[in-house]
Motif scaffolding. Structure first.
Motif, mmCIF file in Angstrom:
data_model
loop_
_atom_site.group_PDB
_atom_site.id
_atom_site.type_symbol
_atom_site.label_atom_id
_atom_site.label_comp_id
_atom_site.label_asym_id
_atom_site.label_seq_id
_atom_site.Cartn_x
_atom_site.Cartn_y
_atom_site.Cartn_z
ATOM 1 N N SER A 147 1.674 7.750 -8.050
ATOM 2 C CA SER A 147 1.947 7.054 -6.791
ATOM 3 C C SER A 147 3.140 7.635 -6.034
ATOM 4 O O SER A 147 3.128 7.677 -4.812
ATOM 5 N N PRO B 282 -3.613 9.355 -12.539
ATOM 6 C CA PRO B 282 -3.187 9.125 -11.163
ATOM 7 C C PRO B 282 -1.679 8.908 -11.036
ATOM 8 O O PRO B 282 -1.016 8.540 -11.999
ATOM 9 N N ILE C 233 -5.111 12.317 -8.337
ATOM 10 C CA ILE C 233 -5.467 11.103 -7.619
ATOM 11 C C ILE C 233 -4.178 10.383 -7.254
ATOM 12 O O ILE C 233 -3.331 10.142 -8.109
ATOM 13 N N ILE C 234 -4.040 10.075 -5.959
ATOM 14 C CA ILE C 234 -2.862 9.377 -5.456
ATOM 15 C C ILE C 234 -3.256 7.938 -5.135
ATOM 16 O O ILE C 234 -4.211 7.709 -4.392
ATOM 17 N N VAL C 235 -2.511 6.998 -5.730
ATOM 18 C CA VAL C 235 -2.729 5.581 -5.495
ATOM 19 C C VAL C 235 -1.376 4.936 -5.263
ATOM 20 O O VAL C 235 -0.543 4.909 -6.170
ATOM 21 N N HIS C 236 -1.137 4.442 -4.063
ATOM 22 C CA HIS C 236 0.151 3.798 -3.752
ATOM 23 C C HIS C 236 0.062 2.303 -3.990
ATOM 24 O O HIS C 236 -0.929 1.687 -3.817
ATOM 25 N N ASN D 290 -3.554 7.763 0.065
ATOM 26 C CA ASN D 290 -4.335 7.558 -1.151
ATOM 27 C C ASN D 290 -5.551 8.473 -1.133
ATOM 28 O O ASN D 290 -6.113 8.757 -0.078
ATOM 29 N N GLY D 291 -5.953 8.924 -2.311
ATOM 30 C CA GLY D 291 -7.157 9.732 -2.410
ATOM 31 C C GLY D 291 -7.056 10.805 -3.464
ATOM 32 O O GLY D 291 -6.088 10.863 -4.230
ATOM 33 N N THR D 292 -8.064 11.649 -3.495
ATOM 34 C CA THR D 292 -8.139 12.756 -4.435
ATOM 35 C C THR D 292 -7.739 14.039 -3.723
ATOM 36 O O THR D 292 -8.185 14.306 -2.599
#
Length: 89
Positions: free
Chosen positions: A16, A14, A86-89, A67-69
């Protein structure tokens, strides 16, 4: 027989803020590299056009994405490969 293959890799994942995408084209071809949301919506066209055989690098700015896939799809005239991010801030 050729053992070369089209490749689509990215890191970190993932991620950010940014992710680095590397893609390899085994033979000169028209390509499109696009980012889609998990529900299939086109988010961004990252690269298109005629590319010579080789490996290319693209820095993907994720700061404005939720955020999300997401899915990266690399298309040529004869092949399609997909990778998820996968984005996770």
């Amino acid at each position: 027989e050729s053992t070369s293959a089209m490749v689509l890799e990215l890191f970190p994942n993932p991620a950010s803020r940014f992710s680095t995408i590397f893609y390899t084209i085994p033979e000169s071809n028209n390509i499109s590299l696009k980012l889609y949301s998990i529900d299939g919506r086109l988010v961004q066209v990252l690269d298109t056009g005629y590319k010579m055989t080789g490996t290319y690098k693209f820095i993907l700015d994720l700061r404005n994405l939720a955020n999300g896939t997401y899915f990266l799809i690399l298309d040529t005239m004869s092949e399609r490969i997909t990778n998820s991010i996968i984005i996770v801030h």
